[in-house]
Design an enzyme around this catalytic site. Structure first.
Site, PDB file in Angstrom:
ATOM      1  N   ASP A 317      -7.886   0.129 -12.954  1.00 32.91           N
ATOM      2  CA  ASP A 317      -7.125   1.201 -12.317  1.00 32.91           C
ATOM      3  C   ASP A 317      -6.353   1.954 -13.386  1.00 32.91           C
ATOM      4  OD1 ASP A 317      -7.690   1.195  -9.591  1.00 32.91           O
ATOM      5  OD2 ASP A 317      -6.420  -0.557  -9.265  1.00 32.91           O
ATOM      6  N   PHE A 386       5.931  13.135   1.689  1.00 33.89           N
ATOM      7  CA  PHE A 386       4.541  13.333   1.283  1.00 33.89           C
ATOM      8  C   PHE A 386       3.617  12.578   2.235  1.00 33.89           C
ATOM      9  CE2 PHE A 386       0.714  11.913  -0.879  1.00 33.89           C
ATOM     10  CZ  PHE A 386       0.261  13.067  -1.493  1.00 33.89           C
ATOM     11  N   GLU A 389      -2.455  13.918   4.200  1.00 32.16           N
ATOM     12  CA  GLU A 389      -3.027  15.134   4.782  1.00 32.16           C
ATOM     13  C   GLU A 389      -2.348  16.383   4.218  1.00 32.16           C
ATOM     14  OE1 GLU A 389      -1.831  12.615   6.574  1.00 32.16           O
ATOM     15  OE2 GLU A 389      -3.734  11.654   7.121  1.00 32.16           O
TER      16      GLU A 389
END
Length: 711
Positions: A317, A386, A389
């Site tokens: 990651d 936040f 979408e």
């Protein structure tokens, strides 16, 4: 012994740190392993065990085998029997030392949960004080400040600051709370602040603490695939050697070339068997697992540790592994026609109630640039968080003012027009690995703020080491391709996957494994669970969800994604240690051949094979001493190599060819030279010992009492 005690609402938790168990215990355990049920687990040493028992009987009562013991020598037979006993005991000692180290760790871990009681929440909401042993999966317990968490579980209500130092060794407390991906808690840790309700996810005996105890003790440790393969190879080699030795005996007897004494036959068979690696295999396996445990990683099986040493690909990651994880604001760029103070004021307003690291970073940078501030009264604004979408966050004031920051596409969707100059600046910043966020107030774009991911110090060198070992690295990130490419270049990874979704890792792992590669990854969320389960090495974070920890075959108690690179080194070291000592064992056997085979013919006075003297390159003139010196070296080399088996062969990242060349030179040639030198020195020492009056006296006594009952 160092002992510390914590008292928490009547529960007494003692933590004892014992670096080693006593030698008395270790020696006692080494004799316990002489039990047939223990010896049969190791085929090579079990063969030595059977031959030892046979020779004990033959030494004490040779009359029971009149045809076999016709050249019986009490002193010689007793010496061979004693050396066989030492060979077995040294092998058992190595295993006992490795187990003792694990037992010392396990004793300390057991003390963590000693005397812990729990506040069980009953169906009617009342609390009942109960022993933690009786808790079952699904039960709910309440844990208050200062109390230990009784067993593994998930937080279903509340948040707490938790001290995990007794499990992980890290002094910094961590925050765990219900409703997210940081809900999992470990039994044995302690709540410092906050009251939480925990749903039990494991019963006593199956918790992570119990697994760690079993791991370091080696209880129920299954043989790994490589151990099984090597065991089969050694077993096949032993059977083949047995066939060759028996055929040689019958051929020699049939042709009347030479008669081979039974004790010499046993010595020949034991010396030419791969007894060195057969004796050290258990210690190598147990110590490898213990090294992983000392790194604060719980490996659910030895197979996972070995797989880490055979990896072809590691999926990393970006956030938290390659980069520090918190993007920092580094620059503001105003849109055409917008003054910098106006942009700074808008950025400060949009981030004023944002508690994320990125939001706080924007506030700090704007404040350093002397941004105009606006005082916000409680209740005069609405926070716009936040969402995946909306892809932007901000604030809405009662006077109708709206201030947002977010992705350029999201700000455009909000209704703000982005100028071409701002787009070009954003694209250039993305190409340099930065993340541009647009700032808009009342649907008017004021400019952008640039956030930069900070690559972890030293990560580039670690990735270079992995490449040297032949392991590819792939970075996964949700960033756009330009940002991902810049970070990948700075970190030095071999490849990257941009705009990755939760299922991207799983698809990548399936594709790589379909091509025959071994893959590793890290993860902590429920969405990582399928990929963790599919990977050959799945390292889950202890702070993650229960689903992730159950899916992975390793759990990192320190919650450090870069720990996977350390685990790879441990796995490589384990495989190299086993390979190096196997090479050493085989080349050792070659020197023993040149000691015993000439001794057989010299002892028999064979003259039909005059060329056999050429094999006596060490010049061993006394056949019995030649056999004893080879057999004694075969026994003594085991305790000499025990420290190496426990600590592991020194490992430095390099290519497979370089490792092979080094092992053949160091452990191949080294094994051959050390055996020739060791056998010769032991021969000279035994020849000197044989001249001592005390040894003559002992020999007289042995001859007087053996065999039992007379000849």
């Amino acid at each position: 012994m160092e002992t510390s005690t914590l008292s928490a609402h009547g529960a007494r938790v003692s933590v004892r740190r014992t670096p080693h168990t006593s030698w008395r215990r270790v020696i006692a355990d080494s004799f316990r392993i002489f039990h047939p049920a223990q010896e049969v687990r190791h085929p090579v040493m079990f063969c030595v065990y059977v031959l030892f028992l046979f020779l004990v009987v033959l030494t004490l009562v040779p009359g029971a085998f009149p045809d076999i013991a016709r050249s019986y020598s009490a002193n010689y037979y007793l010496a061979v029997t004693v050396i066989l006993f030492l060979t077995l005991w040294f092998a058992n000692l190595g295993q006992a030392i490795a187990e003792a180290r694990g037992r010392a760790q396990a004793d300390s871990l057991r003390q963590i949960r000693s005397g812990v009681r729990a506040n069980q929440v009953l169906p009617d909401g009342h609390l009942q004080r109960v022993p933690s042993d009786i808790l079952r999966v699904g039960d709910t317990v309440e844990v208050r400040p200062g109390e230990p968490i009784p067993i593994d579980g998930d937080i279903i209500h509340g948040a707490a600051l938790i001290d995990e130092s007794m499990m992980t060794g890290e002094s910094e407390a961590v925050i765990r709370e219900g409703g997210g991906d940081k809900t999992s808690v470990l039994g044995g840790t302690r709540v410092l602040q906050g009251t939480i309700h925990i749903r039990v996810t494991a019963v006593r005996g199956e918790s992570f603490l119990d697994r760690l105890i079993r791991l370091v003790e080696g209880q129920g440790r299954e043989s790994t695939p490589n151990e099984i393969a090597l065991g089969v190879l050694l077993y096949a080699f032993t059977i083949t050697l047995f066939t060759v030795v028996v055929s040689f005996i019958f051929l020699a007897d049939f042709t009347n070339i030479v008669y081979i004494d039974v004790a010499t036959i046993v010595a020949l068979f034991v010396c030419l068997m791969p007894t060195t690696i057969g004796a050290l295999l258990p210690a190598i396996g147990i110590s490898g697992i213990n090294r992983v445990a000392r790194a604060n990683v719980i490996a659910k099986s030895g197979k996972a540790v070995e797989a880490a040493g055979d990896l072809d690909l590691i999926i990393l990651d970006k956030t938290g592994t390659i980069t520090i994880g918190n993007r920092l604001a580094v620059q503001f760029i105003a849109a055409p026609g917008v003054e910098m103070p106006e942009l700074l004021e808008g950025a400060l307003l949009a981030s004023s109630v944002d508690e994320t690291p990125e939001g706080r970073s924007i506030v700090r940078l704007a404040a350093r640039r002397n941004a105009p501030t606006r005082k916000l009264e409680l209740g005069s604004f609405k926070v716009m968080p936040f969402t995946a979408e909306r892809r932007m966050s901000g604030i809405a004031l009662q006077d109708g003012t709206e201030a947002y920051k977010g992705a350029i596409s999201a700000i455009e969707a909000y209704g703000a027009a982005i100028s071409p100059d701002v787009r070009r600046a954003a694209a250039a910043a993305s190409g340099q690995g930065m993340t541009p966020l647009a700032i808009a107030v009342n649907k008017r774009a004021l400019g952008i703020v640039l956030l930069k991911d900070v690559v972890k110090p030293g990560i580039k060198d670690r990735i270079r080491e992995l490449r040297t070992m032949g392991i590819r690295t792939v970075m996964c990130t949700g960033d756009n391709r330009l940002t991902a490419a810049a970070i990948a270049k700075e970190a030095g990874v071999d490849d990257f996957v941009a705009e990755a979704k939760p299922e991207t890792k799983l698809l990548l792992i399936q594709r790589e494994k379909a091509e025959g590669r071994m893959v590793a990854m890290t993860g902590d969320g429920t969405n990582d669970a399928p990929a963790l389960a599919r990977a050959d090495v799945g390292l889950a974070m202890n702070s993650g969800t229960s689903a992730a920890k159950e899916a992975g075959n390793m759990v990192d108690l320190d919650n450090d994604p870069t720990k996977l690179i350390e685990v790879v080194s441990i796995g490589k070291q384990l495989l190299i240690t086993r390979g190096g000592l196997t090479t050493f064992s085989i080349t050792n056997d070659v020197a023993k051949y040149f000691a015993i085979i000439p001794a057989i013919f010299i002892a028999a006075g064979a003259t039909t094979l005059p060329g056999i003297a050429v094999l006596n390159i060490m010049g061993l003139g006394n056949p019995e001493l030649a056999v004893l010196s080879a057999l004694l070296f075969n026994a003594l080399i085991i305790p000499i190599l025990i420290p190496l088996a426990l600590a592991g062969v020194p490992f430095r990242p390099s290519s497979a060819i370089d490792l092979l060349r080094k092992n053949l030179l160091l452990y191949g040639v080294g094994g051959l030279v050390s055996a020739f030198a060791g056998i010769k020195l032991l021969y000279l020492w035994l020849a000197w010992v044989e001249t001592l009056p005390f040894v003559h006296a002992v020999g007289t006594v042995v001859t007087h009492y053996l065999p039992l009952g007379g000849r």
